[in-house]
Enzyme design. Structure first.
Site, mmCIF file in Angstrom:
data_model
loop_
_atom_site.group_PDB
_atom_site.id
_atom_site.type_symbol
_atom_site.label_atom_id
_atom_site.label_comp_id
_atom_site.label_asym_id
_atom_site.label_seq_id
_atom_site.Cartn_x
_atom_site.Cartn_y
_atom_site.Cartn_z
ATOM 1 N N HIS A 347 0.853 -0.827 0.071
ATOM 2 C CA HIS A 347 -0.275 -0.104 -0.024
ATOM 3 C C HIS A 347 0.368 1.559 -0.414
ATOM 4 O O HIS A 347 0.767 2.319 0.155
ATOM 5 C CB HIS A 347 -1.364 0.132 1.176
ATOM 6 C CG HIS A 347 -2.076 -0.790 1.327
ATOM 7 N ND1 HIS A 347 -2.908 -1.237 0.332
ATOM 8 C CD2 HIS A 347 -2.045 -2.128 2.169
ATOM 9 C CE1 HIS A 347 -3.476 -2.621 0.145
ATOM 10 N NE2 HIS A 347 -2.900 -2.959 1.376
ATOM 11 N N HIS A 354 9.024 7.240 3.366
ATOM 12 C CA HIS A 354 8.128 8.275 3.952
ATOM 13 C C HIS A 354 7.711 7.134 5.379
ATOM 14 O O HIS A 354 7.415 6.066 5.196
ATOM 15 C CB HIS A 354 6.749 9.174 3.287
ATOM 16 C CG HIS A 354 5.213 8.434 2.525
ATOM 17 N ND1 HIS A 354 6.000 7.619 1.715
ATOM 18 C CD2 HIS A 354 4.339 7.403 2.881
ATOM 19 C CE1 HIS A 354 4.807 7.128 0.868
ATOM 20 N NE2 HIS A 354 3.970 6.996 2.443
HETATM 21 P P1 5GP Z 1 1.408 5.593 2.401
HETATM 22 O O1 5GP Z 1 -0.054 5.460 1.344
HETATM 23 O O2 5GP Z 1 2.020 5.686 0.561
HETATM 24 O O3 5GP Z 1 2.075 4.971 3.136
HETATM 25 O O4 5GP Z 1 1.175 7.318 2.533
HETATM 26 C C1 5GP Z 1 1.497 8.190 1.104
HETATM 27 C C2 5GP Z 1 0.602 9.401 2.505
HETATM 28 O O5 5GP Z 1 0.725 10.707 1.806
HETATM 29 C C3 5GP Z 1 -0.331 9.110 1.881
HETATM 30 O O6 5GP Z 1 -1.446 9.293 3.911
HETATM 31 C C4 5GP Z 1 -1.513 10.690 1.395
HETATM 32 O O7 5GP Z 1 -2.356 10.971 2.107
HETATM 33 C C5 5GP Z 1 0.103 11.483 2.035
HETATM 34 N N1 5GP Z 1 0.095 12.714 0.625
HETATM 35 C C6 5GP Z 1 -0.156 12.005 -0.759
HETATM 36 N N2 5GP Z 1 0.107 13.282 -2.256
HETATM 37 C C7 5GP Z 1 0.116 14.801 -0.382
HETATM 38 C C8 5GP Z 1 0.198 15.470 -0.877
HETATM 39 O O8 5GP Z 1 0.057 15.907 -1.838
HETATM 40 N N3 5GP Z 1 0.937 16.178 0.597
HETATM 41 C C9 5GP Z 1 0.844 15.374 1.721
HETATM 42 N N4 5GP Z 1 0.757 16.232 2.705
HETATM 43 N N5 5GP Z 1 0.551 13.995 2.006
HETATM 44 C C10 5GP Z 1 0.617 13.346 0.880
#
Ligand code: 5GP
Ligand code: ZN
Length: 404
Positions: A347, A354
């Site tokens: 996911h 991050h």
């Molecule tokens: P992952 O699902 O990859 O672990 O988490 C990616 C996170 O990045 C998600 O929680 C999503 O809400 C966040 N996210 C995606 N695009 C942006 C953005 O443009 N700005 C910020 N601040 N968060 C983002």
């Protein structure tokens, strides 16, 4: 959690890997390599449909074509097993001129029975798709009732529910979807009548997604975004990864498309709470809870193991420091999740390492689970504004100052 996937036969057609509904131009080994390299999973393929796409009747409902159909199923089964494709679609084909509907349906019924058994051995569920009468006149399975008839007659056969085709056939998509969920194996999303992205036509996709979210289907099936003109989807962070994560050689040219690199460079706004020479921390724009913070290295890497060890350490240190500030804040969380999703299958939707710092609050169990389910819909409903994130961000910054 709802899983969306792009229909690569209709989306991104400028890329070489397009006819994924019929992936048979490439051998399974080549496809397997490409999918692994791009960390993608194929979620649906079609049984080869004979001459259907060239205007013929196909192979599934045509008397005398049974042997060819079985060979086609064998080929689909080989691909499904090798590529772990969970769902295989049978295209019913066109009614043979001069033959009765009943005669063609009898052939299709027998063939479906065969396909279900053979594909089950390959680990896949067989689905049957209805195609509307305007786009493919004489197709044998046009309507919801047509699909239902076969699904009732053939054990373990499921429907492929295409919102667009159903709407074109005059169905009220939301109640029909809700009433048939147990018999649906795959859902395709495109709006009607234009077959463009959700929001471009008359289907109420908020209600569609809410229906799916509220059903058990959510945890067990993948959804296909069958969107011909996918500009809205291309711009969102989830499917944006389709273009971003082919990163075999470390920091690559792909970083120019990376949302988080853009945030690092200041090309996209973010509500930052911390930054130094190596890492930055900012508020998640689709927060799962209040004070959901992301900590990222300035350097672009998709995978944690590709980050230099000292940078990994800096990332964790910064995350722990942010968590400490949140603990010390007026928010008074009961606990904190530190989470890293590494790779799309885990996911990871943004292909830039991050660390999620996600506070938990006393008694938030149920609503926390709901917020996880809600996540994909955030893309449709839109992000939280930076103004709204600023209050908690300011408090976190204040506490970080104090901890210095
Ligand atoms: P992952 O699902 O990859 O672990 O988490 C990616 C996170 O990045 C998600 O929680 C999503 O809400 C966040 N996210 C995606 N695009 C942006 C953005 O443009 N700005 C910020 N601040 N968060 C983002
Ligand atoms: Zn990046």
């Amino acid at each position: 959690m709802l899983k969306f996937s792009a229909n690569l036969s209709m989306l991104f057609t400028e890329r070489p890997l397009v006819e994924i509904q019929f992936p048979y131009e490439l051998g399974p080994a080549d496809l397997q390599r490409l999918l692994a390299e791009n960390e993608q999973q194929l979620v649906l393929i079609n049984v080869p449909a004979g001459d259907l796409m060239q205007g013929g009747n196909g192979n599934a409902c045509v008397p005398g074509e049974e042997k060819n159909f079985r060979q086609a199923v064998a080929q689909a089964a080989e691909y499904a097993a090798a590529l772990q494709v969970p769902t295989v679609n049978v295209l019913a084909g066109r009614r043979v001129p001069g033959l009765s509907v009943e005669a063609c349906e009898a052939v299709l019924g027998d063939n479906l029975q065969y396909a279900v058994a053979r594909l089950r051995d390959a680990g896949a569920t067989t689905v049957l798709e209805a195609i509307n009468v305007f786009d493919m006149p004489r197709f044998l399975v046009h309507s919801l009732e047509d699909m239902q008839r076969f699904v009732h007659a053939v054990p373990r056969l499921k429907m492929q529910f295409d919102c667009y085709h159903m709407s074109r056939m005059g169905e009220d998509v939301v109640p029909v979807l809700r009433d048939n969920l147990a018999q649906i194996g795959h859902v395709q999303f495109a709006d009607s009548p234009g077959r463009h992205e959700p929001g471009s036509g008359r289907i109420d996709f908020r209600a569609v997604f809410a229906t799916l979210r509220d059903s058990a289907y959510a945890s067990t099936r993948r959804f296909q975004a069958g969107i011909e003109n996918g500009s809205a989807v291309r711009n969102n962070p989830v499917t944006g990864r389709q273009r971003q994560d082919n990163n075999k050689t470390g920091a690559s040219a792909n970083m120019s498309h990376c949302v988080f690199c853009k945030i690092v460079a200041g090309e996209l706004p973010s509500t930052r709470v911390y930054e130094d020479a190596d890492v930055i921390a900012f508020m998640d724009i689709f927060p799962l809870r209040r004070a959901h913070v992301l900590v990222i290295p300035r350097e672009h890497q998709q995978h944690l193991h590709r980050l230099p060890a000292p940078l990994r350490e800096r990332l964790i240190q910064a995350g722990a420091r942010v968590a400490e500030a949140i603990y010390a804040s007026a928010l008074k969380p009961a606990a904190v999740h530190y989470m890293i999703n590494d790779g799309p299958q885990a996911h990871q939707t943004v292909p830039h390492v991050h660390l999620h710092v996600l506070p938990r609050f006393r008694g938030d169990g149920g609503s926390f689970l709901l917020s996880l389910l809600r996540k994909p819909f955030d893309l449709v409903l839109g992000p939280t504004s930076h103004e709204a994130l600023e209050a908690d961000a300011a408090e976190i910054r204040r506490q970080l100052e104090r901890l210095k």
